[in-house]
Scaffold this active site. Structure first.
Site, short mmCIF file in Angstrom:
data_model
loop_
_atom_site.label_atom_id
_atom_site.label_comp_id
_atom_site.label_asym_id
_atom_site.label_seq_id
_atom_site.Cartn_x
_atom_site.Cartn_y
_atom_site.Cartn_z
N ASP A 127 19.81 11.99 -103.29
CA ASP A 127 19.68 11.97 -104.74
C ASP A 127 19.68 10.51 -105.19
O ASP A 127 18.65 9.85 -105.15
CB ASP A 127 20.83 12.81 -105.32
CG ASP A 127 20.79 12.97 -106.82
OD1 ASP A 127 19.78 12.61 -107.43
OD2 ASP A 127 21.77 13.45 -107.40
N ARG A 189 26.27 28.64 -101.58
CA ARG A 189 25.87 27.97 -100.32
C ARG A 189 25.14 28.93 -99.39
O ARG A 189 24.33 28.54 -98.57
CB ARG A 189 27.10 27.43 -99.58
CG ARG A 189 27.77 26.26 -100.26
CD ARG A 189 28.70 25.55 -99.28
NE ARG A 189 29.68 24.71 -99.94
CZ ARG A 189 29.45 23.46 -100.33
NH1 ARG A 189 28.28 22.91 -100.13
NH2 ARG A 189 30.40 22.75 -100.92
P1 5GP Z 1 23.69 10.84 -103.74
O1 5GP Z 1 24.86 10.10 -103.20
O2 5GP Z 1 22.40 10.59 -102.98
O3 5GP Z 1 23.53 10.70 -105.21
O4 5GP Z 1 24.02 12.36 -103.61
C1 5GP Z 1 24.02 12.97 -102.44
C2 5GP Z 1 24.95 14.17 -102.44
O5 5GP Z 1 25.11 14.75 -103.73
C3 5GP Z 1 24.31 15.24 -101.61
O6 5GP Z 1 24.71 15.11 -100.26
C4 5GP Z 1 24.81 16.52 -102.23
O7 5GP Z 1 26.04 16.87 -101.68
C5 5GP Z 1 24.99 16.15 -103.69
N1 5GP Z 1 23.80 16.54 -104.46
C6 5GP Z 1 22.81 15.75 -104.93
N2 5GP Z 1 21.87 16.45 -105.58
C7 5GP Z 1 22.27 17.74 -105.52
C8 5GP Z 1 21.72 18.97 -106.01
O8 5GP Z 1 20.64 19.07 -106.61
N3 5GP Z 1 22.44 20.09 -105.75
C9 5GP Z 1 23.63 20.09 -105.09
N4 5GP Z 1 24.24 21.25 -104.90
N5 5GP Z 1 24.17 18.95 -104.60
C10 5GP Z 1 23.51 17.79 -104.82
#
Ligand code: 5GP
Ligand code: MG
Length: 204
Positions: A127, A189
């Site tokens: 993300d 999940r």
């Molecule tokens: P980042 O650190 O890249 O912003 O986020 C990564 C983590 O955020 C992912 O491993 C996941 O656990 C959570 N995450 C990011 N986007 C989503 C989403 O659309 N749905 C869910 N359930 N978790 C997300």
């Protein structure tokens, strides 16, 4: 490397849920990636990874980010015909009912055993990139032989270009998705597909 074949999945192509007989499915607005699409893509990723590491004598060390990656990990590794070790790490970024990422923290019960090894970091979704940046830096400190990353999903609209990902399942729109390991408030999940919930279920 896989990026060239990465498929962009648009939410408007989403599939309506026809089976609403179970409570879990009733909360779904639309399916973004079907069970069949997931299976096919994970098989293709496994083939690519197996071929890239075919000459690795030691095999792989998979550093897996809990909990969202468990289903992806389970499906992927059963199609990787090589020796491997699995390390599990926890990165907390979304809390409770939040769909907004906060500064992530990393936890692991034991020190990573990755020195001199070929490491593949496995995560569910890229993300903002904070999680992968943190895990990658942590792995690198232990002086592995090599480090690559695989994610099932990426939100290209948000993911900064400098965050290196070697294998990507699908590119998706910037939507909060659930299923195939991904949760919202610890639920969903176990959905066999990736979906978005009905908007009224998200609290922020
Ligand atoms: P980042 O650190 O890249 O912003 O986020 C990564 C983590 O955020 C992912 O491993 C996941 O656990 C959570 N995450 C990011 N986007 C989503 C989403 O659309 N749905 C869910 N359930 N978790 C997300
Ligand atoms: Mg995660």
């Amino acid at each position: 490397m896989s990026s060239a074949s990465t498929q962009f999945i648009s939410a408007s192509e989403g599939i309506a849920v026809t089976d609403r007989s179970q409570a879990m499915h009733r909360d779904i607005d639309r399916i973004i990636i079907s069970q069949k699409q997931l299976q096919d893509r994970v098989t293709a990723l496994a083939k690519e990874i197996a071929s890239d590491y075919a000459r690795s004598e030691e095999g792989l060390t998979l550093v897996t980010v809990l909990s969202g990656s468990v289903i992806f990990l389970a499906d992927l590794i059963r199609q990787l015909p090589m020796k491997m070790r699995i390390d599990l790490v926890t990165v907390s970024s979304y809390e409770g009912k939040s769909t907004q990422s906060v500064e992530p923290k990393l936890h692991s019960d034991q020190p990573l055993m990755v020195r001199g090894r070929d490491v593949l970091i496995v995560d569910d979704i890229l993300d903002t990139g904070k999680t992968l940046r943190l895990v990658r830096a942590w792995v690198k400190r232990e002086k592995p032989k090599s480090v690559r990353t695989v994610v099932l999903l990426r939100k290209p609209a948000k993911a900064p270009s400098e965050v290196v990902v070697d294998y990507i399942g699908f590119d998706i729109e910037d939507l909060f998705v659930v299923g195939y390991g991904l949760d919202y408030n610890s639920l969903y999940r176990n959905l066999p597909y990736v979906a978005v919930l009905k908007p009224e279920l998200y609290e922020d």
